[in-house]
Design an enzyme around this catalytic site. Sequence first.
Site, short mmCIF file in Angstrom:
data_model
loop_
_atom_site.label_atom_id
_atom_site.label_comp_id
_atom_site.label_asym_id
_atom_site.label_seq_id
_atom_site.Cartn_x
_atom_site.Cartn_y
_atom_site.Cartn_z
N THR A 89 0.84 -1.21 0.00
CA THR A 89 0.00 0.00 0.00
C THR A 89 0.87 1.26 0.00
OG1 THR A 89 -1.67 -1.19 1.24
CG2 THR A 89 -1.81 1.21 1.30
N HIS A 148 2.05 1.93 -3.42
CA HIS A 148 1.02 2.60 -4.23
C HIS A 148 1.03 4.11 -3.94
CE1 HIS A 148 -0.80 -0.98 -5.88
NE2 HIS A 148 -0.91 -1.52 -4.67
#
Length: 341
Positions: A40, A43
């Site tokens: 995450t 990202h």
Amino acid sequence: MKALVKAKPEPGIWMEDIGIPEVGHNDVLIKVRRTAICGTDIHIFKWDDWAQSTIPVPMAVGHEFSGEIVDVGIEVRGLKVGDRVSAEGHITCGYCRNCRAGRRHLCMHAVGVGVNRPGAFAEYLAVPAFNVFKLPDAITDEMASILDPLGNATHTALSFDLVGEDVLITGAGPIGIMAVGIARYAGARHVVITDVNDYRLELARKMGATRALNVSSQTIDDTMQELGMEEGFDVGMEMSGNPQAFRDMLRTMHHGGKIAMLGIPPGDTAIDWNDVIFKGLIIKGIYGREMFETWYKMSSMLQSGLNMEPIITHHFDVDDFQPAFELMESGQSGKVILRWH
Ligand code: NAD
Ligand code: ZN
């Protein structure tokens, strides 16, 4: 205090000086010792479409961490200054039906540390005391900083009975590799894992995989034959988010097989529904960790022989965050740890 901040709406992450968070009546303040970099965070680092539509800017990010309590709100019971802790990063509402029934992981109002509110890539983090998990002495600060993804692996892997079963894991990212160790610990027969990244497949072998296949040159079907498997996999764990990996799993599952799905495929992923229906497959979606059964299970497994050492491959001082993020982005690593204090 120092913090890694998503400071601008563009690729990158920046070390900035920001205020120490306030400690509410029901919160604790944690001095962060170790953090780990999650997919995450990559990202967010790359600033892809998901990150652009989700992450407020500017905000300190990060959610995989361990540390020590340095302050407690006046309403807090059962925790004290000096406790070594990690914490569940999903902050739930506490009043919806699922929360009130003790199914906190199914709260429809969950808010994510380091995603929707300020994160753990900082010298200090404030979170609700409810979310804190006290660490047994046997779990090191490093290991404690990866309990969040280990919890994803544990929640997924323990969704279905694994004793004596043949297990297929698609995706040897950090979470898939951790799931190999758990499936072994839980008593599976064959644990087959797939990926397209040889570095990570090698880590999966170290973790105890029966076979770790690079699907760009090997097939699951050949491997099943080699292993003398005539009927298909009993349990599947989808941990790649890759549509083709999921389709291959559906095809190689045994009738009545059970699949736990953690990987997040694109919304328009098409599958052959005939596999699901005529084989009577059961598919369970997995989000986060069960609060707090998953935390107790993984903590107990770590204290009784589950060895997760192979998955931690790199350590950096936080001032070297740039190469650490780049290494994680390259895929040539397991978990990458950042030292704060
Ligand atoms: P990751 O991106 O590091 O791992 C995914 C792996 O899948 C990579 O190693 C990639 O090389 C591999 N892969 C790509 N194509 C493949 C193919 N055709 N066959 C097999 N493998 C292939 O991610 P991670 O951190 O290990 O997380 C695993 C998945 O779980 C990701 O999709 C992530 O978004 C998701 N996730 C979900 C939750 C949740 O709560 N549901 C929480 C954390 C992560
Ligand atoms: Zn709720």
